[in-house]
Design an enzyme around this catalytic site. Structure first.
Site, PDB file in Angstrom:
ATOM      1  N   THR A   1       0.903  -1.135   0.000  1.00  0.00           N
ATOM      2  CA  THR A   1       0.000   0.000   0.000  1.00  0.00           C
ATOM      3  C   THR A   1       0.936   1.177   0.000  1.00  0.00           C
ATOM      4  O   THR A   1       2.111   1.013   0.334  1.00  0.00           O
ATOM      5  CB  THR A   1      -0.834  -0.019   1.307  1.00  0.00           C
ATOM      6  OG1 THR A   1      -1.930  -0.927   1.141  1.00  0.00           O
ATOM      7  CG2 THR A   1      -1.407   1.319   1.704  1.00  0.00           C
TER       8      THR A   1
ATOM      9  N   GLY B   1      -0.559  -3.348   5.548  1.00  0.00           N
ATOM     10  CA  GLY B   1      -0.622  -4.695   6.120  1.00  0.00           C
ATOM     11  C   GLY B   1      -1.986  -5.292   5.836  1.00  0.00           C
ATOM     12  O   GLY B   1      -2.767  -4.714   5.073  1.00  0.00           O
TER      13      GLY B   1
HETATM   14  N1  ASP Z   1      -3.663  -2.652   3.803  1.00  0.00           N
HETATM   15  C1  ASP Z   1      -3.919  -3.033   2.452  1.00  0.00           C
HETATM   16  C2  ASP Z   1      -5.299  -3.645   2.378  1.00  0.00           C
HETATM   17  O1  ASP Z   1      -5.621  -4.502   3.179  1.00  0.00           O
HETATM   18  C3  ASP Z   1      -2.938  -4.003   1.876  1.00  0.00           C
HETATM   19  C4  ASP Z   1      -1.509  -3.842   2.279  1.00  0.00           C
HETATM   20  O2  ASP Z   1      -1.120  -2.830   2.820  1.00  0.00           O
HETATM   21  O3  ASP Z   1      -0.722  -4.788   2.046  1.00  0.00           O
HETATM   22  O4  ASP Z   1      -6.022  -3.322   1.489  1.00  0.00           O
END
Ligand code: ASP
Length: 310
Positions: free
Chosen positions: A171, A223
């Site tokens: 992200t 995350g």
């Molecule tokens: N937080 C993001 C989501 O769950 C994905 C990520 O940051 O890896 O959409």
């Protein structure tokens, strides 16, 4: 007030458990360049006396345009071999916020989130309604193919072989304090690889993946969104500072301790406060990250190694 005119910006390009041996030196260099470009773009805005809101939007737009990162172009591929983006922005001064979720054709989702914040009475727009609003607002649109890259298609195929059906793919986010003492946060993502169509992660949920409040801090998370939503982690950082009188560093440490005892998710959180402190915490192997305060050299890092640029 920010009488000393301190300013700072911190950014992340995602935290995920990838082995270092899967990266070539060229890949590391490309990620580093991407982070550096976004960081300096946001930093210039602040250095030129611009508002934190403009700085975080500008930094996130650079990362959305860079296909290496999971936001805008280069978004994670969902179970329909398509992409959907989520994004949010929050103004720590007014506590206004805007967010968009499960959108498909907007080149820079963070700018659409800002339009929602500034030109509607709402906080969040989703799917076709948000896309229609983007069209009416004159935002740049792109066809589905623009968002899909070969690298993300490969990651999608690899995910299908795993027991766990989705994978966090990063992200992007930025948090900033401007010379006037105002804080802002922005986050943008393509979400999880192989996610269901219509799935919404933490990034556009105010208080979960994104939060800013001049009383304490500006925060952006990365995350597994399902965990970050349940932990309400961005607001938790704020609440620990505001109600427990913790420093930014103590609050981040406490959030990771709470996560370690409970939800136990892999994540990264960046945050800045009104003293121009910047904290970049993560419990994954890499987190693409950087910050720059005042005229100090920029700090950029992917792994535990740290390097500075002038
Ligand atoms: N937080 C993001 C989501 O769950 C994905 C990520 O940051 O890896 O959409």
């Amino acid at each position: 007030m920010n009488s000393e005119e301190n300013f700072v910006i911190a950014i992340h390009g995602g935290a995920q458990n990838k082995d270092r041996n899967t990266f070539t030196p060229e890949m590391e260099e490309a990620y580093k360049k991407g982070i550096e470009e976004a960081l300096l773009t946001g930093w210039e805005v602040l250095n030129d006396d611009g508002p934190a809101l403009d700085a975080v939007e500008a930094a996130v737009r650079v990362l959305e345009d860079n296909p290496l990162f999971n936001a805008g172009r280069g978004s994670a591929i969902n179970c329909e071999k398509d992409t959907e983006q989520d994004a949010a922005i929050m103004d720590g001064k007014t506590l206004k916020a805007g967010s968009v979720a499960a959108i498909r054709f907007v080149k820079n989702p963070v700018s659409l989130a800002r339009k929602v914040m500034e030109t509607t009475e709402h906080v969040m727009l989703t799917g076709p309604g948000a896309e229609e609003f983007a069209r009416r607002s004159g935002l740049e649109l792109r066809p589905s193919e623009y968002f899909i890259t070969q690298e993300k298609l490969e990651e999608f195929k690899n995910t299908l072989n795993h027991e766990k059906h989705t994978a966090g793919k990063g992200t992007v986010g930025a948090v900033a304090l401007d010379k006037k003492g105002d804080l802002a946060a922005a986050t943008s993502t393509g979400g999880l690889t192989n996610k269901l169509k219509g799935r919404v992660g933490d990034s556009p949920i105010i208080g979960a993946g994104t939060y800013a409040n001049n009383e304490a801090c500006a925060v952006s998370c990365t995350g597994d969104g399902e965990f970050i939503i349940r932990g309400v982690f961005a607001h938790l950082v704020y609440a620990l500072i505001k109600f427990k009188n913790m420093s930014l560093h103590e609050a981040l440490r406490e959030v990771f301790r709470i996560n370690g005892e409970g939800l136990k998710t892999e994540m990264g959180i960046i945050a800045v406060d009104r003293k121009a402190d910047a904290e970049l915490f993560y419990n994954t192997l890499p987190m693409y990250r950087g910050y720059r305060r005042n005229q100090e050299p920029a700090f950029l890092a992917i792994w535990e190694d740290e390097f500075r640029i002038e």
